[in-house]
Design a protein around this motif. Structure first.
Motif, PDB file in Angstrom:
ATOM      1  N   LYS A  57     -16.280  12.868   0.323  1.00  0.00           N
ATOM      2  CA  LYS A  57     -17.734  12.662   0.309  1.00  0.00           C
ATOM      3  C   LYS A  57     -18.343  12.687  -1.087  1.00  0.00           C
ATOM      4  N   GLU A  58     -17.596  13.172  -2.079  1.00  0.00           N
ATOM      5  CA  GLU A  58     -18.149  13.334  -3.433  1.00  0.00           C
ATOM      6  C   GLU A  58     -17.214  12.740  -4.478  1.00  0.00           C
ATOM      7  N   LEU A  59     -17.768  11.974  -5.391  1.00  0.00           N
ATOM      8  CA  LEU A  59     -16.997  11.408  -6.496  1.00  0.00           C
ATOM      9  C   LEU A  59     -16.619  12.534  -7.456  1.00  0.00           C
ATOM     10  N   PRO A  60     -15.313  12.732  -7.729  1.00  0.00           N
ATOM     11  CA  PRO A  60     -14.906  13.789  -8.664  1.00  0.00           C
ATOM     12  C   PRO A  60     -15.471  13.555 -10.067  1.00  0.00           C
ATOM     13  N   GLU A  61     -15.486  14.610 -10.859  1.00  0.00           N
ATOM     14  CA  GLU A  61     -16.000  14.536 -12.231  1.00  0.00           C
ATOM     15  C   GLU A  61     -15.136  13.669 -13.130  1.00  0.00           C
ATOM     16  N   GLN A  62     -13.804  13.659 -12.915  1.00  0.00           N
ATOM     17  CA  GLN A  62     -12.900  12.892 -13.767  1.00  0.00           C
ATOM     18  C   GLN A  62     -12.001  11.990 -12.926  1.00  0.00           C
ATOM     19  N   LEU A 116       0.832  -1.212   0.000  1.00  0.00           N
ATOM     20  CA  LEU A 116       0.000   0.000   0.000  1.00  0.00           C
ATOM     21  C   LEU A 116       0.859   1.252   0.000  1.00  0.00           C
ATOM     22  N   ILE A 117       2.004   1.179   0.653  1.00  0.00           N
ATOM     23  CA  ILE A 117       2.906   2.337   0.690  1.00  0.00           C
ATOM     24  C   ILE A 117       3.433   2.622  -0.716  1.00  0.00           C
ATOM     25  N   ALA A 118       3.875   1.582  -1.408  1.00  0.00           N
ATOM     26  CA  ALA A 118       4.351   1.753  -2.789  1.00  0.00           C
ATOM     27  C   ALA A 118       3.205   2.231  -3.683  1.00  0.00           C
ATOM     28  N   LEU A 119       2.019   1.710  -3.455  1.00  0.00           N
ATOM     29  CA  LEU A 119       0.855   2.090  -4.245  1.00  0.00           C
ATOM     30  C   LEU A 119       0.511   3.562  -4.023  1.00  0.00           C
ATOM     31  N   ALA A 120       0.627   4.027  -2.791  1.00  0.00           N
ATOM     32  CA  ALA A 120       0.309   5.419  -2.468  1.00  0.00           C
ATOM     33  C   ALA A 120       1.203   6.404  -3.214  1.00  0.00           C
ATOM     34  N   GLU A 121       2.376   5.960  -3.620  1.00  0.00           N
ATOM     35  CA  GLU A 121       3.282   6.816  -4.388  1.00  0.00           C
ATOM     36  C   GLU A 121       2.845   6.946  -5.839  1.00  0.00           C
ATOM     37  N   ARG A 122       1.983   6.028  -6.311  1.00  0.00           N
ATOM     38  CA  ARG A 122       1.606   5.997  -7.725  1.00  0.00           C
ATOM     39  C   ARG A 122       0.138   6.274  -8.008  1.00  0.00           C
ATOM     40  N   ILE A 123      -0.702   6.171  -6.976  1.00  0.00           N
ATOM     41  CA  ILE A 123      -2.126   6.454  -7.172  1.00  0.00           C
ATOM     42  C   ILE A 123      -2.598   7.479  -6.154  1.00  0.00           C
ATOM     43  N   GLU A 124      -3.677   8.149  -6.500  1.00  0.00           N
ATOM     44  CA  GLU A 124      -4.361   9.043  -5.574  1.00  0.00           C
ATOM     45  C   GLU A 124      -5.779   8.511  -5.426  1.00  0.00           C
ATOM     46  N   ILE A 125      -6.128   8.093  -4.233  1.00  0.00           N
ATOM     47  CA  ILE A 125      -7.497   7.615  -4.000  1.00  0.00           C
ATOM     48  C   ILE A 125      -8.354   8.842  -3.766  1.00  0.00           C
ATOM     49  N   VAL A 126      -9.194   9.143  -4.746  1.00  0.00           N
ATOM     50  CA  VAL A 126      -9.979  10.379  -4.722  1.00  0.00           C
ATOM     51  C   VAL A 126     -11.379  10.189  -4.152  1.00  0.00           C
ATOM     52  N   TYR A 127     -11.791   8.922  -3.991  1.00  0.00           N
ATOM     53  CA  TYR A 127     -13.115   8.629  -3.435  1.00  0.00           C
ATOM     54  C   TYR A 127     -13.109   7.161  -3.052  1.00  0.00           C
ATOM     55  N   SER A 128     -13.548   6.854  -1.825  1.00  0.00           N
ATOM     56  CA  SER A 128     -13.536   5.465  -1.378  1.00  0.00           C
ATOM     57  C   SER A 128     -14.051   5.398   0.055  1.00  0.00           C
TER      58      SER A 128
END
Length: 185
Positions: free
Chosen positions: A54-59, A36-48
């Protein structure tokens, strides 16, 4: 993925949610442990459910749906994810084929409601009418209501399978989950 002027990889934007299911797929996601640490460097969890947004982004680059479509609420979430996500991943057997939630499809919805809210209740047996999403007549897998790009079976999929899929997506490749998954395991 693209890079900026300093050669830092751009993070892919990932959104997840669970529909009708047990949330076991999200628990499997967390079972990636130190990865998860390595993953956090490559992805941004924007909704989960794993973050406080609280809101799903448009893109969103990658949307991950766990669970089946059982209610009006689930249906709206799936449609919104499909509209806003470039790639949509169906995660786990409930999302891929309906699995346990779809067992109610063999019965009339009224009978299911009576069984759950009247027959098996000792105090104030009644069918809820407020603050509970209306159930659909039948439970459907995600692809039964919106197009899906990647199917990841398993109940739940192993953390290694989720890692494989996300790693491939990070590298800009469409993964073949059949190399690392199978239904029910």
């Amino acid at each position: 993925m693209s890079t900026d002027h300093m050669s830092t990889p751009t993070k892919i934007r990932v959104a997840t949610t669970w529909l009708d299911g047990c949330s076991g797929c999200h628990m499997s996601f967390l079972d990636m442990d130190e990865r998860l640490i390595a993953l956090a460097e490559r992805i941004e969890i924007v909704y989960s459910p794993l973050v406080d947004t609280k809101e799903l982004p448009e893109q969103v680059d990658v949307g991950i749906l766990e669970g089946s479509i059982s209610s009006e609420d689930d249906l709206e979430k799936a449609k919104t994810f499909r509209k806003r996500c470039k790639l949509l991943v169906s995660l786990g057997d409930c999302a891929v084929n309906g699995n346990v939630p779809s067992m109610r499809n063999h019965f009339k919805l009224a009978d299911v409601m009576d069984r759950a809210y009247r027959e098996n209740v000792t105090l104030q047996p009644q069918i809820p009418t407020r603050e509970v999403p209306a159930l659909l007549g039948t439970v459907k897998p995600i692809h039964g209501v919106v197009p899906v790009d990647i199917f990841v079976p398993g109940c739940p999929p192993r953390a290694d399978a989720i890692w494989h899929v996300l790693s491939e997506l990070i590298e800009g490749r469409i993964p073949d989950p059949s190399q690392v998954t199978r239904f029910g395991a």
